[in-house]
Write an enzyme that holds these catalytic residues in place. Structure first.
Site, PDB file in Angstrom:
ATOM      1  N   CYS B 139       0.842  -1.193   0.000  1.00  0.00           N
ATOM      2  CA  CYS B 139       0.000   0.000   0.000  1.00  0.00           C
ATOM      3  C   CYS B 139       0.878   1.244   0.000  1.00  0.00           C
ATOM      4  O   CYS B 139       1.708   1.418   0.894  1.00  0.00           O
ATOM      5  CB  CYS B 139      -0.932   0.043   1.206  1.00  0.00           C
ATOM      6  SG  CYS B 139      -1.905   1.564   1.225  1.00  0.00           S
ATOM      7  N   THR B 202      -1.066  -0.535  -6.744  1.00  0.00           N
ATOM      8  CA  THR B 202      -1.082   0.695  -7.540  1.00  0.00           C
ATOM      9  C   THR B 202       0.322   1.303  -7.692  1.00  0.00           C
ATOM     10  O   THR B 202       1.216   1.022  -6.902  1.00  0.00           O
ATOM     11  CB  THR B 202      -1.989   1.750  -6.888  1.00  0.00           C
ATOM     12  OG1 THR B 202      -1.542   1.940  -5.540  1.00  0.00           O
ATOM     13  CG2 THR B 202      -3.438   1.321  -6.885  1.00  0.00           C
ATOM     14  N   GLY B 252      -4.306  -5.294 -12.214  1.00  0.00           N
ATOM     15  CA  GLY B 252      -3.876  -3.986 -12.706  1.00  0.00           C
ATOM     16  C   GLY B 252      -4.619  -3.598 -13.969  1.00  0.00           C
ATOM     17  O   GLY B 252      -4.269  -4.033 -15.062  1.00  0.00           O
ATOM     18  N   GLY B 274     -10.330  -4.774 -10.139  1.00  0.00           N
ATOM     19  CA  GLY B 274     -10.346  -3.713  -9.145  1.00  0.00           C
ATOM     20  C   GLY B 274     -11.192  -2.528  -9.564  1.00  0.00           C
ATOM     21  O   GLY B 274     -12.422  -2.529  -9.434  1.00  0.00           O
TER      22      GLY B 274
END
Lengths: 269, 312
Positions: B139, B202, B252, B274
């Site tokens: 994260c 990310t 992704g 996601g």
């Protein structure tokens, strides 16, 4: 997610549009304060949908009409503004918790700043339909200037006393919409009054400060950037006091967009 | 009566991630599907391969101040900051609801310290209804933990080894793309006993409001997701799959079945959806149906015939 067809998408102000979308009858009846996530069908240039509050809703035998009032503020709303009759949109909704309408208060004050006029008009219309004549209604609209006061025709046709304020004084009184409020709240019984407000955060924050000493209950519909509209992305967090006074995070999309004004932690905004 | 054309029901889409058996390779990525119930009005949760819930910490976390998200070309930045209900509230308030579904439930685990990762993992292991753990060492939006662990192979190995020692559940390590060579991290996780790796989390980015000269996100930086990162994710999955022997889970920017198929073909055993959930709540359903249709069209009868089938 629904696919809707545009009936009209008219420019009604410098950056303001009024859109009507035809949807299948399975679309549920919204309550004032609820919103939809909308984007051109297939995206058409943006990734995420945009949250727009509901301006009007009409159920017909074989379809429903959803009306939206919005202002072009960025790329997403710019793309929506370019859509013409028969274009398709993807819509998710109705979403969120709208205004709670208690039958008891006999005095209702509706306060709209800028595009806050959309849900406030829907609410005024809804009250007229459900509680006609059983209460006293005052509606206050505010915007930067006369040109940005939109949707006045519809609201003028409703019962209730209409008051307008513009920042530059080009229509109504000169000043903020919150400046109009003391005239209406002076001497009123907090137990029999309910204020409903929607507008920019700065306006609502002023309202919170103004109302704190009066004890008059108020529901506000607030805005925040959001991605999903259903409480999953946690993008639209707002800090509120829970029942025990503890600060907790709520999602504007799912727990709101309507909150009791005193529950919001305004020092965080 | 079984529909003889329903590959999903026949188990032809089934995959195994270590000891974890999934009915199909489509999972929901952590942080994009809440705790499942948010999407139940739109999606039959029974049809999903797995639900990965929002990252859980020992204590509830408030997350970062708003604004937390911003749309960017073909993507979005987020800096939620791991807002979550905490592992105990998850088990008490969210897990009972999820237990009713015939879908693997994967808990994403976050800690500021190795001890916190261990404690959260232990608590989840004892809970009934958690089928695997995904360790979040990636994260980018928290000050401590998260990516601070994921950019150092020794730390990745240490967290993985310690969590493996504290649980008998399959352990997936979610890797960060914000490193020079993600394969180094994947190998470190593999050597430390991970059952699988998932990638990518990310990519750190930012966006500025030029009129006000302020960052669009209050946190200044955020994690970029969505179609914009798909080619990068795909390249990383392909590189990693060629270098390790444990399953790779691709994530992704997957928006559609062709996107998912790209990941499977370059070597991902399963995929996570996601950002697409935000745009179309039924994205996962469309992807499962699209994979099934592709298999029929190409006469593929098992996922093994598809995974890693890239011809170069």
């Amino acid at each position: 997610m629904w696919t809707g067809t545009i009936n009209f998408n008219n420019r009604i102000g410098p950056q303001h549009l009024h859109m009507a979308v035809r949807l299948p009858t399975e679309f549920m009846d919204p309550v004032p304060g609820q919103f939809v996530m909308i984007r051109p069908a297939g995206g058409g240039g943006t990734l995420l949908s945009r949250p727009l509050s509901i301006y009007q809703f009409v159920r017909n035998q074989d379809h429903v009409i959803l009306e939206l009032l919005y202002r072009v503020v960025g790329h997403g709303t710019e793309l929506l503004s370019q859509l013409t009759r028969a274009a398709e949109v993807n819509i998710l909704g109705p979403l969120g918790r709208g205004f709670r309408i208690d039958k008891t208060p006999s005095h209702r004050i509706l306060l709209a700043g800028g595009m806050g006029v959309a849900p406030i008009t829907f609410l005024a219309d809804y009250l007229e339909g459900r509680l006609a004549g059983k209460y006293e209604l005052k509606i206050c609209l505010g915007a930067k200037s006369c040109a940005e006061i939109v949707g006045m025709e519809r609201i003028k046709g409703m019962q209730g006393l209409l008051n307008i304020a513009t920042d530059d004084g080009s229509l109504g009184s000169c000043g903020l919409v919150t400046d109009l409020l003391p005239n209406f709240t002076q001497g009123c019984d907090p137990g029999k009054t309910m204020i409903f407000a929607c507008g920019p955060m700065a306006m609502l924050k002023t309202l919170a400060e103004q109302l704190a000493p009066t004890g008059i209950p108020c529901q506000v519909s607030i805005e925040e950037r959001m991605a999903c509209g259903v409480g999953a992305c946690l993008g639209c967090a707002v800090t509120v006091h829970d029942r025990r006074g503890k600060r907790v995070q709520k999602s504007v999309c799912k727990d709101g967009p309507v909150f009791n004004i005193e529950d919001i932690c305004w020092d965080q905004i | 009566m079984m529909n003889k054309n329903d590959y999903n029901k026949q188990g032809k889409l089934a995959v195994e991630i270590g000891a974890l058996k999934l009915k199909n390779p489509v999972m929901t990525a952590s942080g994009t599907f809440g705790y499942g119930e948010e999407y139940a009005p739109y999606v039959d949760l029974n049809r999903l391969g797995a639900i990965i819930v929002k990252g859980l910490s020992l204590k509830p976390r408030h997350g970062n101040p708003s604004p937390r998200i911003m749309e960017t070309p073909a993507g979005m930045l987020n800096a939620i900051g791991l807002q979550n209900v905490g592992v105990k509230s998850f088990i008490r308030d969210k897990l009972p609801y999820l237990r009713q579904f015939d879908t693997a439930i994967i808990a994403n685990v976050y800690g500021e310290t190795i001890e916190e990762y261990l404690r959260v993992s232990e608590i989840l292991t004892k809970a009934d209804g958690v089928h695997a753990l995904e360790i979040n060492v990636s994260c980018p939006n928290v000050k401590k933990g998260g990516v601070a662990f994921g950019t150092d192979p020794d730390m990745v190995a240490e967290v993985t080894k310690r969590v493996k020692g504290a649980t008998d559940l399959p352990v997936i390590v979610k890797l960060s793309p914000n490193v020079t060579d993600i394969a180094v991290m994947a190998k470190a996780a593999e050597a430390a006993g991970a059952d699988a790796v998932s990638l990518i989390n990310t990519i750190t980015g930012m966006s500025v409001d030029v009129e006000k000269r302020i960052p669009h996100l209050k946190n200044v930086t955020g994690g970029l997701s969505g179609p914009a990162i798909k080619p990068i994710a795909l390249r990383m999955v392909w590189q990693v799959a060629a270098q390790i022997h444990i399953p790779v889970i691709g994530v992704g920017g997957i928006m559609s079945a062709p996107d998912a198929l790209e990941f499977l073909i370059v070597g991902a055993r399963a995929i996570q959806v996601g950002t697409a959930n935000f745009i179309d709540p039924r994205a996962t359903m469309n992807i499962i149906e699209g994979i099934e249709a592709y298999m029929k069209r190409h006469h593929v009868v098992a996922m093994d015939d598809l995974v890693g089938s890239l011809r170069i």
